[in-house]
Design a protein around this motif. Structure first.
Motif, mmCIF file in Angstrom:
data_model
loop_
_atom_site.group_PDB
_atom_site.id
_atom_site.type_symbol
_atom_site.label_atom_id
_atom_site.label_comp_id
_atom_site.label_asym_id
_atom_site.label_seq_id
_atom_site.Cartn_x
_atom_site.Cartn_y
_atom_site.Cartn_z
ATOM 1 N N VAL A 82 19.244 -18.694 -33.858
ATOM 2 C CA VAL A 82 20.011 -17.999 -34.899
ATOM 3 C C VAL A 82 21.415 -17.661 -34.411
ATOM 4 C CG1 VAL A 82 20.148 -15.872 -36.242
ATOM 5 C CG2 VAL A 82 17.976 -17.073 -36.035
ATOM 6 N N ALA A 83 21.526 -17.234 -33.147
ATOM 7 C CA ALA A 83 22.823 -16.816 -32.612
ATOM 8 C C ALA A 83 23.766 -17.985 -32.429
ATOM 9 C CB ALA A 83 22.621 -16.086 -31.280
ATOM 10 N N GLY A 84 23.232 -19.166 -32.098
ATOM 11 C CA GLY A 84 24.092 -20.308 -31.847
ATOM 12 C C GLY A 84 25.037 -20.034 -30.687
ATOM 13 N N ASP A 85 26.333 -20.299 -30.914
ATOM 14 C CA ASP A 85 27.340 -20.084 -29.867
ATOM 15 C C ASP A 85 28.081 -18.758 -30.017
ATOM 16 O OD1 ASP A 85 26.758 -22.576 -28.802
ATOM 17 O OD2 ASP A 85 28.220 -23.604 -30.082
ATOM 18 N N VAL A 86 27.658 -17.933 -30.976
ATOM 19 C CA VAL A 86 28.389 -16.699 -31.246
ATOM 20 C C VAL A 86 28.453 -15.805 -30.024
ATOM 21 C CG1 VAL A 86 28.432 -14.583 -32.621
ATOM 22 C CG2 VAL A 86 27.861 -16.775 -33.697
ATOM 23 N N TYR A 87 27.344 -15.703 -29.289
ATOM 24 C CA TYR A 87 27.284 -14.797 -28.151
ATOM 25 C C TYR A 87 27.298 -15.535 -26.811
ATOM 26 C CZ TYR A 87 26.093 -11.528 -31.814
ATOM 27 O OH TYR A 87 26.126 -10.778 -32.954
ATOM 28 N N GLY A 88 27.706 -16.815 -26.844
ATOM 29 C CA GLY A 88 27.832 -17.561 -25.605
ATOM 30 C C GLY A 88 26.517 -17.585 -24.846
ATOM 31 N N GLY A 89 26.608 -17.359 -23.536
ATOM 32 C CA GLY A 89 25.408 -17.347 -22.707
ATOM 33 C C GLY A 89 24.826 -15.970 -22.509
ATOM 34 N N LEU A 90 25.229 -15.012 -23.354
ATOM 35 C CA LEU A 90 24.777 -13.632 -23.183
ATOM 36 C C LEU A 90 23.265 -13.501 -23.235
ATOM 37 C CD1 LEU A 90 25.430 -10.599 -22.934
ATOM 38 C CD2 LEU A 90 25.665 -10.537 -25.430
ATOM 39 N N LEU A 91 22.615 -14.283 -24.098
ATOM 40 C CA LEU A 91 21.174 -14.145 -24.293
ATOM 41 C C LEU A 91 20.372 -14.786 -23.165
ATOM 42 C CD1 LEU A 91 20.830 -14.786 -28.130
ATOM 43 C CD2 LEU A 91 21.377 -12.679 -26.903
ATOM 44 N N ASP A 92 21.019 -15.557 -22.311
ATOM 45 C CA ASP A 92 20.306 -16.213 -21.218
ATOM 46 C C ASP A 92 20.571 -15.550 -19.872
ATOM 47 O OD1 ASP A 92 19.125 -18.288 -22.777
ATOM 48 O OD2 ASP A 92 21.101 -19.214 -22.917
ATOM 49 N N ALA A 93 21.763 -14.985 -19.701
ATOM 50 C CA ALA A 93 22.107 -14.358 -18.434
ATOM 51 C C ALA A 93 21.478 -12.970 -18.340
ATOM 52 C CB ALA A 93 23.627 -14.246 -18.311
ATOM 53 N N PRO A 94 21.358 -12.421 -17.137
ATOM 54 C CA PRO A 94 20.869 -11.033 -17.022
ATOM 55 C C PRO A 94 21.749 -10.078 -17.829
ATOM 56 C CG PRO A 94 20.911 -12.098 -14.878
ATOM 57 C CD PRO A 94 21.608 -13.030 -15.833
ATOM 58 N N PHE A 95 21.130 -9.251 -18.610
ATOM 59 C CA PHE A 95 21.878 -8.315 -19.453
ATOM 60 C C PHE A 95 21.273 -6.935 -19.340
ATOM 61 C CE2 PHE A 95 18.746 -10.432 -22.262
ATOM 62 C CZ PHE A 95 17.985 -9.334 -22.628
ATOM 63 N N LEU A 141 24.006 -4.825 -26.408
ATOM 64 C CA LEU A 141 23.497 -5.746 -25.404
ATOM 65 C C LEU A 141 24.704 -6.347 -24.696
ATOM 66 C CD1 LEU A 141 20.529 -8.177 -25.829
ATOM 67 C CD2 LEU A 141 22.590 -8.922 -24.653
ATOM 68 N N ALA A 142 24.825 -6.114 -23.390
ATOM 69 C CA ALA A 142 26.005 -6.544 -22.632
ATOM 70 C C ALA A 142 25.574 -7.170 -21.320
ATOM 71 C CB ALA A 142 26.927 -5.356 -22.362
ATOM 72 N N GLY A 143 26.388 -8.088 -20.823
ATOM 73 C CA GLY A 143 26.103 -8.742 -19.560
ATOM 74 C C GLY A 143 26.078 -7.749 -18.408
ATOM 75 N N ASP A 144 25.167 -7.972 -17.475
ATOM 76 C CA ASP A 144 25.038 -7.067 -16.333
ATOM 77 C C ASP A 144 26.249 -7.213 -15.409
ATOM 78 O OD1 ASP A 144 23.848 -5.276 -14.521
ATOM 79 O OD2 ASP A 144 23.035 -6.944 -13.352
ATOM 80 N N GLY A 145 26.802 -6.073 -14.997
ATOM 81 C CA GLY A 145 27.900 -6.075 -14.039
ATOM 82 C C GLY A 145 29.245 -6.460 -14.601
ATOM 83 N N GLY A 146 29.400 -6.509 -15.924
ATOM 84 C CA GLY A 146 30.662 -6.932 -16.527
ATOM 85 C C GLY A 146 31.557 -5.784 -16.931
ATOM 86 N N ALA A 147 32.646 -6.147 -17.622
ATOM 87 C CA ALA A 147 33.647 -5.163 -18.034
ATOM 88 C C ALA A 147 33.105 -4.202 -19.082
ATOM 89 C CB ALA A 147 34.883 -5.881 -18.581
ATOM 90 N N VAL A 148 32.152 -4.645 -19.896
ATOM 91 C CA VAL A 148 31.607 -3.775 -20.946
ATOM 92 C C VAL A 148 30.868 -2.598 -20.323
ATOM 93 C CG1 VAL A 148 30.022 -3.636 -22.890
ATOM 94 C CG2 VAL A 148 31.464 -5.642 -22.613
ATOM 95 N N LEU A 149 30.043 -2.881 -19.303
ATOM 96 C CA LEU A 149 29.321 -1.789 -18.643
ATOM 97 C C LEU A 149 30.280 -0.849 -17.939
ATOM 98 C CD1 LEU A 149 26.137 -3.473 -17.141
ATOM 99 C CD2 LEU A 149 26.389 -2.201 -19.261
ATOM 100 N N PRO A 188 15.839 -12.263 -21.483
ATOM 101 C CA PRO A 188 15.417 -12.302 -22.893
ATOM 102 C C PRO A 188 13.927 -12.081 -23.101
ATOM 103 C CG PRO A 188 16.029 -14.490 -22.096
ATOM 104 C CD PRO A 188 16.472 -13.523 -21.058
ATOM 105 N N ILE A 189 13.090 -12.478 -22.149
ATOM 106 C CA ILE A 189 11.645 -12.352 -22.348
ATOM 107 C C ILE A 189 11.200 -10.892 -22.328
ATOM 108 C CG2 ILE A 189 9.390 -12.965 -21.375
ATOM 109 C CD1 ILE A 189 10.605 -15.530 -20.323
ATOM 110 N N VAL A 190 11.898 -10.062 -21.569
ATOM 111 C CA VAL A 190 11.501 -8.653 -21.436
ATOM 112 C C VAL A 190 12.487 -7.730 -22.149
ATOM 113 C CG1 VAL A 190 10.215 -8.979 -19.307
ATOM 114 C CG2 VAL A 190 12.669 -8.575 -19.188
ATOM 115 N N ALA A 191 13.099 -8.211 -23.214
ATOM 116 C CA ALA A 191 14.073 -7.396 -23.940
ATOM 117 C C ALA A 191 13.441 -6.125 -24.494
ATOM 118 C CB ALA A 191 14.701 -8.207 -25.078
ATOM 119 N N ALA A 192 12.199 -6.229 -24.973
ATOM 120 C CA ALA A 192 11.526 -5.051 -25.530
ATOM 121 C C ALA A 192 11.327 -3.986 -24.461
ATOM 122 C CB ALA A 192 10.186 -5.446 -26.144
ATOM 123 N N ALA A 193 10.978 -4.407 -23.241
ATOM 124 C CA ALA A 193 10.808 -3.444 -22.154
ATOM 125 C C ALA A 193 12.146 -2.806 -21.794
ATOM 126 C CB ALA A 193 10.209 -4.148 -20.926
#
Length: 517
Positions: A291-304, A353-361, A387-392
């Motif tokens: 659903v996200a496509g390229d809107v959020y880049g690799g955010l959904l795959d990298a540690p967040f 939802l933001a990438g770990d260790g980035g400017a947003v945090l 992404p697999i443990v997003a609920a946790a």
């Protein structure tokens, strides 16, 4: 350019002759005014060329003329036109000397040149200048519009800087420069961050003028609502003319439209983000990526990390605090080229939802570090997750938020809870009330002077039920301690052989401050 005294002198049909003030002929003329009053100052606005025949003046009295000339200069009169061949065949020497001493431009008007011709010449020149300014302004508007449609805000800033023969800079809501032209102005624009922040705290539209050593800067807010969405700075060596003013106003309108359009796209992106987040929390990361496509880049795959924030007041502008936090995080992501997913769950709750260790945090931490009255939010931050443990991760953020709320802190990280002690978590009114109720019967027993059951219980639990060690700590015989523990069981109606009972009693002692010597 507007007409000047020099342009009127050069007007071939007027035949004006300069008799004094030759060094001030480049002064613009706002109007030509005829007056025979001895004191015309009350009727002056400044910038006029005053025309007179000296009908009521004592033009041959030097002191009177000096006072007259000084009054004119004080009122902002830029020049005096004296008609010869009417009341005087030539300009009186007293007036001539006073004008020269005070550097007032004095123009001799020949008899054959009517004052009306001078007024018409000034009016025609002013109209022509205004027409040129309006024409140039419309041309600037067309050029800026083409730039906005074809290239975006950066091109608008570049075209505007060229039109005003200076520099221009665009700021986001945090006061950070997002576009500047020419490149050499970047350092100058960066020094205005504090001025932009003050402008942001005022209801839109707002403006301010900042004087520098080398330029004059006008700051203009951007936004159609009460809240400022950005700012535009325009630096020039002199005040803006009419054409330049048209260009600035056009740029403000275009940049405001761009900002509002971006906010509409942002709203649509938030709706998409809400759907993506729901899928992530439901354990459907593959569907979320599709659903996200390229809107959020690799955010959904990298540690967040997941951020859950709740409103705890308002920001200094009087607006709700959560939108201010969201804008801060989104601006940080834009500057760093990071992807960020912000989802307002309600008016009182925001999930990010933001990438770990980035400017947003980093921006989130900086926002929370402000003075308490300036924050207006309570924030919980999860540990790094995939992404697999997003609920946790979401539950972790909620747990951290709950602790932050109880402790009165702006931000708590879940990792801090896991690495620290559980004891600070007991600083809760409900926990203390439970502990007081659990220990009340023992305290009442001790208050009668019939024993020291609370202290004995504390010593026994701290020694993990070792009778000899606990009795030694209390300075009593172990049989006495055994008797006291039986009394504790009788009074509480619970068995100390039950590990859950021992745990609850120990936590109750800690919660009430009775678990330490």
């Amino acid at each position: 350019m507007p007409p000047t005294l020099a342009s009127l002198v050069q007007h071939s049909s007027l035949k004006l002759i300069v008799r004094a003030g030759e060094d001030r002929l480049d002064t613009p003329v706002r109007w030509a005014h005829v007056s025979e009053l001895a004191d015309p100052v009350p009727y002056m606005e400044g910038g006029e060329l005053l025309l007179t025949t000296a009908l009521t003046l004592d033009a041959e009295d030097l002191e009177a003329m000096r006072r007259y000339v000084r009054r004119l200069l004080g009122a902002g009169v830029v020049g005096l036109g004296f008609a010869v061949g009417v009341n005087y065949d030539e300009i009186p020497s007293a007036l001539l000397e006073a004008a020269r001493d005070e550097h007032l431009p004095l123009l001799e008007v020949p008899r054959r040149t009517p004052f009306l011709a001078i007024s018409k010449a000034v009016s025609a020149a002013i109209s022509a200048d205004q027409y040129r300014a309006v024409t140039a302004g419309f041309e600037a508007q067309r050029e800026l519009t083409r730039a906005a449609l074809a290239e975006g805000p950066e091109a608008v800033v570049a075209r505007l800087a060229a039109h005003v023969d200076g520099w221009a800079a665009l700021y986001d809501t945090s006061g950070t420069v997002v576009a500047v032209s020419p490149d050499w102005a970047a350092r100058r624009a960066a020094r205005l961050t504090s001025d932009v922040e003050r402008l942001r705290d005022r209801p839109a539209p707002a403006s301010a003028v900042v004087g520098g050593t080398d330029d004059r800067v006008e700051l203009q807010s951007l936004g159609t609502g009460r809240r400022v969405r950005g700012a535009l700075a325009v630096g020039t060596g002199a005040p803006l003319g009419t054409a330049e003013r048209y260009a600035v106003h056009s740029a403000i309108a275009l940049l405001t439209l761009t900002t509002e359009r971006s906010r509409s796209l942002q709203a649509a992106e938030q709706r998409l983000g809400a759907a993506v987040l729901r899928m992530m929390l439901a354990g459907q990361p593959d569907h979320a990526r599709a659903v996200a496509g390229d809107v959020y880049g690799g955010l959904l795959d990298a540690p967040f990390r997941l951020i859950v924030a709740e409103a705890a007041g308002g920001d200094p502008t009087g607006e709700p605090a959560l939108p201010a936090l969201a804008e801060t995080l989104e601006a940080a992501a834009a500057r760093a080229g990071e992807a960020v997913l912000t989802v307002p769950e309600s008016e009182q709750r925001l999930v990010v939802l933001a990438g770990d260790g980035g400017a947003v945090l980093a921006a989130c931490g900086g926002y929370a570090d402000r003075d308490a009255e300036d924050v207006g939010v309570t924030i919980g931050l999860s540990a790094p997750a995939g992404p697999i443990v997003a609920a946790a991760a979401y539950k972790q953020a909620e747990q951290a938020l709950s602790v932050a709320r109880r402790r009165g802190k702006a931000l708590v990280e879940h990792e801090d809870l896991a690495a620290g002690s559980v004891l600070p978590l007991l600083a809760d009114d409900a926990v203390r009330a439970f502990a007081d109720g659990m220990l009340r019967a023992l305290r009442e027993h001790d208050a009668t002077g019939r024993g020291d059951l609370v202290a004995s219980l504390r010593a026994w639990l701290s020694r993990h039920g070792q009778w000899d060690a606990a009795a030694a700590d209390l300075g009593v015989h172990r049989h006495t301690l055994r008797y006291r523990m039986r009394r504790v069981e009788e009074i509480l109606g619970r068995s100390l052989d039950d590990p859950d009972v021992r745990m609850e009693l120990w936590l109750a002692l800690k919660a009430t401050g009775e678990g330490t010597e």
